[in-house]
Design a protein around this motif. Sequence first.
Motif, PDB file in Angstrom:
ATOM      1  N   ASP A  22      71.520  67.109  56.200  1.00  0.00           N
ATOM      2  CA  ASP A  22      72.416  66.114  56.814  1.00  0.00           C
ATOM      3  C   ASP A  22      71.776  65.552  58.079  1.00  0.00           C
ATOM      4  OD1 ASP A  22      75.567  65.854  55.929  1.00  0.00           O
ATOM      5  OD2 ASP A  22      74.663  67.694  55.212  1.00  0.00           O
ATOM      6  N   GLN A  23      71.037  66.408  58.801  1.00  0.00           N
ATOM      7  CA  GLN A  23      70.350  65.910  60.003  1.00  0.00           C
ATOM      8  C   GLN A  23      69.124  65.104  59.604  1.00  0.00           C
ATOM      9  OE1 GLN A  23      70.008  68.498  63.609  1.00  0.00           O
ATOM     10  NE2 GLN A  23      70.791  70.063  62.202  1.00  0.00           N
ATOM     11  N   LEU A  43      65.899  61.909  60.654  1.00  0.00           N
ATOM     12  CA  LEU A  43      66.483  62.536  61.853  1.00  0.00           C
ATOM     13  C   LEU A  43      67.100  61.494  62.792  1.00  0.00           C
ATOM     14  CD1 LEU A  43      63.682  65.189  62.262  1.00  0.00           C
ATOM     15  CD2 LEU A  43      66.097  65.739  61.964  1.00  0.00           C
ATOM     16  N   HIS A  44      67.766  60.523  62.187  1.00  0.00           N
ATOM     17  CA  HIS A  44      68.280  59.372  62.930  1.00  0.00           C
ATOM     18  C   HIS A  44      69.108  59.761  64.158  1.00  0.00           C
ATOM     19  CE1 HIS A  44      71.089  56.098  63.905  1.00  0.00           C
ATOM     20  NE2 HIS A  44      70.097  55.298  63.548  1.00  0.00           N
ATOM     21  N   ASP A  45      70.017  60.734  63.979  1.00  0.00           N
ATOM     22  CA  ASP A  45      70.939  61.040  65.075  1.00  0.00           C
ATOM     23  C   ASP A  45      70.307  61.929  66.143  1.00  0.00           C
ATOM     24  OD1 ASP A  45      72.647  59.412  63.756  1.00  0.00           O
ATOM     25  OD2 ASP A  45      73.907  61.013  62.940  1.00  0.00           O
ATOM     26  N   LEU A  46      69.114  62.460  65.851  1.00  0.00           N
ATOM     27  CA  LEU A  46      68.352  63.176  66.878  1.00  0.00           C
ATOM     28  C   LEU A  46      67.564  62.157  67.702  1.00  0.00           C
ATOM     29  CD1 LEU A  46      67.239  66.308  67.409  1.00  0.00           C
ATOM     30  CD2 LEU A  46      65.186  65.328  66.391  1.00  0.00           C
ATOM     31  N   PRO A  53      68.044  54.335  71.193  1.00  0.00           N
ATOM     32  CA  PRO A  53      67.013  55.359  71.028  1.00  0.00           C
ATOM     33  C   PRO A  53      66.951  56.312  72.220  1.00  0.00           C
ATOM     34  CG  PRO A  53      66.139  53.179  70.542  1.00  0.00           C
ATOM     35  CD  PRO A  53      67.503  52.977  71.110  1.00  0.00           C
ATOM     36  N   ARG A  54      66.658  57.575  71.934  1.00  0.00           N
ATOM     37  CA  ARG A  54      66.470  58.528  73.031  1.00  0.00           C
ATOM     38  C   ARG A  54      65.160  59.283  72.826  1.00  0.00           C
ATOM     39  NH1 ARG A  54      71.848  62.006  71.823  1.00  0.00           N
ATOM     40  NH2 ARG A  54      71.421  62.656  69.712  1.00  0.00           N
TER      41      ARG A  54
ATOM     42  N   GLY B 429      77.025  66.506  63.205  1.00  0.00           N
ATOM     43  CA  GLY B 429      77.222  65.164  62.666  1.00  0.00           C
ATOM     44  C   GLY B 429      77.643  65.110  61.208  1.00  0.00           C
ATOM     45  N   ARG B 430      77.944  66.244  60.588  1.00  0.00           N
ATOM     46  CA  ARG B 430      78.297  66.252  59.171  1.00  0.00           C
ATOM     47  C   ARG B 430      79.539  65.390  58.901  1.00  0.00           C
ATOM     48  NH1 ARG B 430      77.116  67.620  53.664  1.00  0.00           N
ATOM     49  NH2 ARG B 430      79.060  68.145  52.682  1.00  0.00           N
TER      50      ARG B 430
END
Lengths: 202, 465
Positions: A22-23, A43-46, A53-54, B429-430
């Motif tokens: 999911d990550q 790893l979009h949300d990381l 962007p971070r 984030g699931r």
Amino acid sequence: MTPLTTVESPAVVLPMAGIDTDQLIPARFMRRSRAEGYGPYLLHDLRNGPDGPRSNPLDDPAVAGSQVMIARRNFGCGSSREAAVYALADFGIRCVIAPSFGDIFSQNAVKNGLLPAIVSEEDAEALIAAEAMRRGQPLRIDLAAQQIVAGNLVVPFSIDPVWKTQLLNGWDEIDMTLAEAPAIAKFRERDQATRPWAVPQG
Amino acid sequence: MDRTIIDKLWDAHVVTTRPDGTSLLWIDRHLLHEGSFLAFDQLTERGAKVAHPELSFAIADHYVPTRRKLGTTPEIANMVEQLEANTARHGIRLVGLDDPRQGIVHVAVPEQGLTLPGLTVVCGDSHTSTHGAFGAYAFGIGASEVAHVLMTQTLWQKKPRTMQVRIEGALGQGVTAKDIALSIIAKIGADGAAGHAIEYAGSAVRGLTMEGRMTLCNLSIEAGGRLGLVAPDETTFAWLKGRPAAPAGDLFDKACEDWSQLRSDPGSSFDRAVSLDGAEIAPTITWGVSPEHAAPVTATVPNPDAIADEARAAAVRDAIAYMGLTPGQPLDGIRVDRVFIGSCTNSRIEDLRAAAAILAGRKAKVPGLVSPGSSSVKRQAEEEGLDRIFREAGLEWADSGCSMCVGMNGDIVPPGERCASTTNRNFKGRQGPGSRTHLMSPAMVAAAAVTGHIADARPLLAGRT
């Protein structure tokens, strides 16, 4: 499938356990076709916060063009989504090094020419520590020798022998199966007689 | 030679074995959903046909709107239309959005009697292990394997190692299959069963209903297991009898005879054995971002400084920070922002009854969504008046689908919010970007709804069951 023998490249280091699929590819990006590419969503949300962007290890210019990722245990656990492998492969990753992997992830990886290299927890920690010092210098992975060379550090990795052969040769399983058509037909005939109840009714 | 049930199921499906030890397995049932489009695309690329369309069954669940009447966005609607087009092109049966048999694949397919003891069942979904509840050899696969099954009705597999998880003793009041599963995962780790096929055994497992067994087997993948199963017995046979796709008449009797042989022989041995005392299992919840981050509701958030292994301590520290908790904080009392009851793990009629038993006559202090696992579960719940209990408590009663478990249809937990959820994954984030998930049983989610925080469901059940 492109055969994989050696990989030589800087490594992205993600010192995290349980990087789940999911990550690796959040569900909301899974509607696209393979041809459209999954790389930007790895790893979009990381890599992105609510405000854009971070800073993160993947987009560190020191490891630009990396084909190797190093992480902690249970990499790729969770959902069976092959898109997690597509995201890695489309980003350019050809080998992930970790102490353990989700079973379905490994299976999907090998089918797409991506090497899931298993190292001991101690060696994973040693590699993570070494890469922090070597930042951006290429390491070398030799599949035939099952060895990772990172500067002075040399560690062995394990891989299922069947998967190793498949990766080295870039085999296509479907062609292999179609050659078994007579064996499948024979099985089917015998099976229908012994398990008549297995046929869906209605 | 004495064999485990896993050996028996494996042996019955081997078409051929290569010199390297990999076997080609015959697949009895192949289940498809909207996500299978990537596999259909592979077939198109090769110009290939489906070998046995009569053994594939498609059902829309991952992207379906849970408020059917309101519809959805064109992008999401397109996912269902794509499945319709692909199945029509290849002559595969489809249970569409408006079909009375619609539901989450792992809820609706067993309801039809398509899942039987002794079958191999695969689906491009990791929770396919659910079907192991019937004594089927059922596992999740990726898109390339889905394409392989479509083209050949077989799969190359390595034989997994075997693990028996034995739970003896009676479960306490308010303790369910979900609590058993979370306790196992907390004990062995989220990769504890990697490379293994699990048989669940013991009196506590025998005592579970089919719904309970499905919940238990469903969560096998969260322990890293390839699959999890329960040997079929009278409970299984009684549940299957009369289902539309199950064998009938003499064929059913012959099947039951064969199915009765599907159990581990007394002299058989497993590569690994794990045991738990059923009486010691308490209502269990997750506090972190992996299903292994689970503990009894009476426990506290762990202290990472007390963990010797640095990598493990780092994982716990990271999880606690993401979840917005503090080390040593009691789990009982953690405020929640919303609740969700649904998913292939806990959305069957028994799950809804358990939640309703706590919600009846009470009001929820937080908003929440209840999504029954199938249209059939929905109809039955409405016949029993459960929908009224949920609505009167202030929760939303919706249609069936994967919904807020995975958020693909747009049902998401807003960033930073905390959700008490009957689902299967508390990954970062699931349930939506920035969402915080606490996994627990339906009764525990109901308890969280009526108190507004994580709470032990047992006192709230007093005098009610």
